[in-house]
Scaffold this active site. Structure first.
Site, PDB file in Angstrom:
ATOM      1  N   ASP A  45      43.711 -43.884  70.377  1.00  0.00           N
ATOM      2  CA  ASP A  45      43.766 -45.337  70.189  1.00  0.00           C
ATOM      3  C   ASP A  45      45.147 -45.965  70.407  1.00  0.00           C
ATOM      4  O   ASP A  45      45.539 -46.888  69.671  1.00  0.00           O
ATOM      5  CB  ASP A  45      43.260 -45.705  68.791  1.00  0.00           C
ATOM      6  CG  ASP A  45      41.828 -45.292  68.563  1.00  0.00           C
ATOM      7  OD1 ASP A  45      41.196 -44.757  69.494  1.00  0.00           O
ATOM      8  OD2 ASP A  45      41.329 -45.481  67.434  1.00  0.00           O
ATOM      9  N   LYS A 151      34.956 -45.225  71.646  1.00  0.00           N
ATOM     10  CA  LYS A 151      34.295 -44.988  70.364  1.00  0.00           C
ATOM     11  C   LYS A 151      34.158 -46.300  69.593  1.00  0.00           C
ATOM     12  O   LYS A 151      35.038 -47.148  69.640  1.00  0.00           O
ATOM     13  CB  LYS A 151      35.099 -43.976  69.536  1.00  0.00           C
ATOM     14  CG  LYS A 151      36.527 -44.413  69.206  1.00  0.00           C
ATOM     15  CD  LYS A 151      37.323 -43.269  68.587  1.00  0.00           C
ATOM     16  CE  LYS A 151      38.709 -43.689  68.153  1.00  0.00           C
ATOM     17  NZ  LYS A 151      38.733 -44.572  66.978  1.00  0.00           N
ATOM     18  N   CYS A 184      42.124 -43.315  61.884  1.00  0.00           N
ATOM     19  CA  CYS A 184      41.439 -42.706  63.030  1.00  0.00           C
ATOM     20  C   CYS A 184      41.905 -41.281  63.311  1.00  0.00           C
ATOM     21  O   CYS A 184      41.094 -40.419  63.659  1.00  0.00           O
ATOM     22  CB  CYS A 184      41.631 -43.576  64.262  1.00  0.00           C
ATOM     23  SG  CYS A 184      40.872 -45.212  64.107  1.00  0.00           S
TER      24      CYS A 184
END
Length: 248
Positions: A45, A151, A184
């Site tokens: 990310d 995702k 995450c």
């Protein structure tokens, strides 16, 4: 005198230097030196919404200098992984333009922080696929052929084909970097550990919106002899990757 075949085999074999001996709480990986074919670098990310000015994290009022701190260390480990022929995987959190995959409670919580997922922001609709804020930052842009996992949640395995990709490629070990350490990154490391992957978290290749959360997330990995795996600084991991045989 050794035969040419024996010499070639020795040259192709990973050396003991291809192990992160300074990793905590144990030398990583636990079962011997690395091999380029069974390890992957997963960058989680590194998107404009999380470490760019005007993105989701900035809109919530957090200091983006904290989430930008891993960029330079990740550039180093990314270069080392590519040079060693190690598989590189990038991930992006984001939702369909219809928001059909956005849980109501997730959207409600984000709006309480002044940055509603799916709402307009300086970088377009927040955490929506295809918007400027959803894009990976240019400093860590994927090369052609490097896989990107999209995702909808925090973990990289939930509602994605990441596990299938890793199994198909024979990957058993994961070097994990990105943001945020406590959300995450940790979710992904825990999921991966439960699936049997041997995981290493990059201490300075990850970050959180709160330094205390980052430190706590690293400490949690060290508990119980490495309950989710191990951690190490980027330079130690680069040294191990540099010790791998170069791709032909």
């Amino acid at each position: 005198m050794s035969s040419p075949d024996a010499a070639a085999t020795a040259a192709a074999a990973p050396t003991s230097a291809a192990q992160v001996t300074s990793a905590r709480p144990y030398a990583w990986p636990y079962d011997g030196p690395l091999a380029s074919h069974d390890v992957a670098l997963v960058l989680i990310d590194m998107q404009q919404d999380f470490c760019g000015l005007g993105g989701y994290v900035a809109q919530m009022g957090y200091d983006v200098s904290l989430t930008r701190a891993p960029i330079e260390p990740l550039r180093r480990v990314l270069a080392a992984a590519r040079a060693a022929g190690v598989k590189v995987i990038h991930t992006r959190e984001g939702h369909r333009r219809s928001l059909a995959d956005l849980p109501a409670n997730k959207r409600w919580r984000s709006r309480q922080m002044g940055a509603g997922i799916g709402d307009e922001g300086p970088c377009g609709k927040i955490l929506v696929r295809g918007e400027p804020g959803w894009e990976l930052i240019p400093e860590l842009a994927p090369l052609p052929g490097e896989d990107i996992i999209d995702k909808p949640g925090k973990g990289c395995f939930c509602a994605t084909d990441l596990d299938h990709l890793l199994v198909t490629q024979g990957v058993k070990r994961l070097i994990i970097g990105g943001i945020t350490t406590d959300v995450c990154v940790h979710t992904t490391m825990r999921e991966a550990n439960d699936k049997g992957y041997e995981c290493l978290l990059l201490e300075d290749g990850t970050a959180a919106t709160d330094p205390g959360n980052h430190a706590a997330a690293i400490k949690m990995v060290h508990m119980q002899g490495g309950v989710f795996g191990a951690t190490a600084p980027v330079d130690a991991v680069c040294a191990a990757l540099d010790a791998l045989p170069r791709p032909a």
